[in-house]
Design an enzyme around this catalytic site. Structure first.
Site, PDB file in Angstrom:
ATOM      1  N   ASP A   1       1.218  -9.144  -3.170  1.00 28.96           N
ATOM      2  CA  ASP A   1       2.031  -7.741  -4.373  1.00 28.96           C
ATOM      3  C   ASP A   1       0.590  -7.431  -5.715  1.00 28.96           C
ATOM      4  OD1 ASP A   1       3.289  -5.934  -5.770  1.00 28.96           O
ATOM      5  OD2 ASP A   1       4.961  -7.445  -6.026  1.00 28.96           O
TER       6      ASP A   1
ATOM      7  N   HIS B   1       7.038   1.008   3.403  1.00 27.74           N
ATOM      8  CA  HIS B   1       6.507   1.358   1.909  1.00 27.74           C
ATOM      9  C   HIS B   1       5.457   1.320   1.341  1.00 27.74           C
ATOM     10  CE1 HIS B   1       7.717  -0.560  -1.651  1.00 27.74           C
ATOM     11  NE2 HIS B   1       6.426  -0.850  -1.627  1.00 27.74           N
TER      12      HIS B   1
END
Lengths: 429, 429
Positions: free
Chosen positions: A242, A337
């Protein structure tokens, strides 16, 4: 660049007495020896790594002391924004007491700023020598303050409320618990030691007595320093890297994306400030973990192992959204995503994400109450978070595994100079 | 001494690919360089420090990699007892499913033991290559298994239940929530990285599906490695040093106090095992923090700064309970915690305490839901925890600041050899 942009290492190890047995003394000496060697290395890292001042091993392999690493509180910007995530985060919102005044609120912000500055240097807060986290230094403690929209009504400053603090829109599939959302004041406490962070929370809570009380509090975590060799990105509870696409402080456009510029369109008191969007995003981990890795990767659009986009390369390779597989299908699926969230697909919108994982035990249905404390800093949420989330909600294939359960939006003023306090330009305007 | 008594450092950094950008590669090389230098230092620490194998800086100042440090699962004793506290702890109790069989339970213990051993080496668990905590090594992960009294009834082994597992007595002022107490199976997961610990929890939970389900789960923390120079004691949320009087592995009587000896009076399958008492002890921190430091010190009987007994000396000086102040009063007050809890005042009873702080937000009354996840290992709770707590409850002045809110007592079998599993001697008896 911000004054508080690089981690410094001092010889101070906090106010704890170190007059224990000989083993203790030896450890202290060893640490001081380390610090001497690490000072130069730390500065070198600072120079090479820009404003990401997290304590890290230098190229010569000497690790600075985790406890002694410090991030100055004072600066053009508040601390706790450009620094890489520390391993521990406590988020807390306060509501002002009924009848709280602007003067009383200003006094609170002065007390809080003074304490945050002192604790960031490893000194006890004034009037709180009764410490908890003795022995340790500041452990890269940062304390960051923000004002929610309701703050301005409560303090007679409604006319000064920035337009950017307009309520976030409702997004499809949101399941927001308002009792764990919003709040007059928001505080982000981060450190590389949980006791240091807890002590700071207790000091701030006690100093708020009579003026403000806790509305909600959440605890998060990131990787421990030294646990992994990746300095810039962390992994979330889904196991995904992330932060790969975060703007870097070395980017020419970094400041414009993250910090409010001075200008007639913005409140002057927000100069050097930022807007923080905070979302508690529960992950449906039972569903996620049942997916084979290759399907997880198609949901995200990146390889799980190293974060490389499915269009090829390494973690830092720019994604090629047009790339096709040999069979003519898109390498990065249409609902992946990273395709839906890509800045190129959102008018160049971007934000600095600085989130922490959370895990608060198990729910009645046996699923973990766990996910991401999403925190994003941006110069304007209407061009940062809002358009991205509007596209993502219910549209990207990742959203099937997420539930947004709490939400907040806060104006994070610029940093304070020594002798000043955060929000002074607003509260004394 | 136990096979798993010393931390080892391997060159393995887990299964994560490290083919990222050049900064990543440099960090990996640096870490590998560190490991080469730290191997000898780590062994030296192991030899000097006995079985306390926590990763620590060696005398030459070279710190081993936090991620690469590992604690072997296999050994005479289970891992996670003699090792110093890691920074993260997840405690979880499972109840066996209705109709669970002894054979099914044995199969679960074999799966769990196999996974714990593999994860402790930084390898993925069998059938769970779908990892979360990629990139990191084992981060000193330990997994420790125990059986509650109810375990024996559920598995048809009631005749084998040790007498030592008789229910703990009710103590004055106990406020025990049974839904967060007891349980058929107890697992203690500790690591120096929260994601590594979380991943282990998810693996164990998934491997229990159909056989056992989570009854309760609690999360705790201790100091981060490097945050403080004190290697043997930690601080609790009251700011007090904790663990000073713990038996040391170098003590001649250590094994007799902590581990069940082989002998006709003990079940043979508990040879090398221990009994774990687990108590969730909430601290009334608002009351505590309002006490001036000198009064806090008289409640405990030790100086807050360095843990030295009020009778003089340093943290490790034996307390002189008879010592008087110049005015004739006792240096260590009559109701001080260390006087009431002192082994000399309890027929020499002792136990190895290995607790973690917890902080689960705030209660409705505004007080923090925070305190100590007390964990104590002992060869016999009837001569360890029970007589001490009987004396303390309602009697020492510290108990006014504590609420015992959950309780568990578990038989922790000896360690498994490679190819075996924890509890095998019981389940295949």
């Amino acid at each position: 660049m911000a004054q508080n942009s690089s981690t410094t290492h001092t010889g101070t190890t906090g106010s704890g007495a170190d007059d224990g047995d000989s083993a203790d003394r030896r450890a202290v000496l060893t640490r001081r020896g380390l610090l001497g060697a690490a000072g130069a290395a730390g500065l070198a890292v600072g120079a090479a790594g820009g404003v990401f001042g997290r304590a890290a091993a230098g190229d010569d392999g000497a690790a600075p002391s985790l406890g002694a690493a410090s991030v100055p509180f004072h600066g053009v910007h508040q601390a706790g924004i450009v620094q890489n995530q520390q391993s521990q985060a406590l988020l807390v919102a306060f509501d002002l007491a009924t009848g709280a005044t602007r003067a009383g609120t200003a006094a609170l912000m002065r007390r809080w700023s003074d304490s945050a500055a002192r604790l960031a240097e490893g000194r006890p807060a004034t009037g709180h020598e009764n410490q908890i986290a003795l022995d340790a230094g500041p452990c890269s403690l940062t304390v960051t303050f923000g004002f929610g929209a309701s703050f301005f009504d409560r303090t007679g400053l409604a006319a000064a409320r920035p337009e950017a603090l307009a309520p976030l829109p409702d997004f499809p599939d949101d399941a927001i618990d308002r009792s764990r959302s919003d709040g007059d004041l928001w505080v982000q406490i981060c450190a590389d030691d949980a006791l240091v962070a807890f002590h700071a929370l207790r000091v701030l809570q006690q100093q708020a007595a009579g003026t403000a009380s806790v509305r909600w509090q959440m605890s998060g975590f990131s990787r421990s320093p030294g646990a992994t060799a990746r300095p810039m990105t962390t992994r979330n509870l889904m196991g995904q890297l992330d932060g790969t696409n975060n703007p870097r402080a070395s980017d020419a456009s970094f400041a414009a994306k993250v910090f409010v510029p001075a200008g007639p369109a913005d409140p002057a008191w927000m100069s050097g400030g930022s807007y923080a969007v905070v979302r508690r995003i529960r992950m449906l981990l039972d569903n996620w973990e049942n997916l084979p890795v290759d399907r997880q990767e198609r949901v995200i659009g990146r390889r799980k192992s190293d974060g490389a986009p499915l269009s090829g390369g390494t973690e830092t390779t720019a994604v090629d959204l047009a790339r096709q597989n040999p069979d003519g299908t898109l390498a990065v699926p249409a609902d992946a995503h990273i395709r839906v969230a890509a800045p190129a697909a959102n008018s160049g919108a971007t934000m600095l994400r600085r989130g922490f994982s959370y895990h608060d035990g198990f729910r009645a249905d046996g699923a973990p109450d766990a996910g991401l404390l999403f925190i994003a800093f941006q110069s304007d949420p209407l061009t940062g978070f809002v358009p991205v989330q509007r596209k993502l909600a219910g549209a990207d294939s990742l959203s099937r595994f997420l539930r947004h359960e709490a939400s907040g939006l806060y104006a994070v003023p610029g940093g304070a100079a020594p002798g000043g306090y955060v929000g002074q330009a607003l509260l004394e305007s």
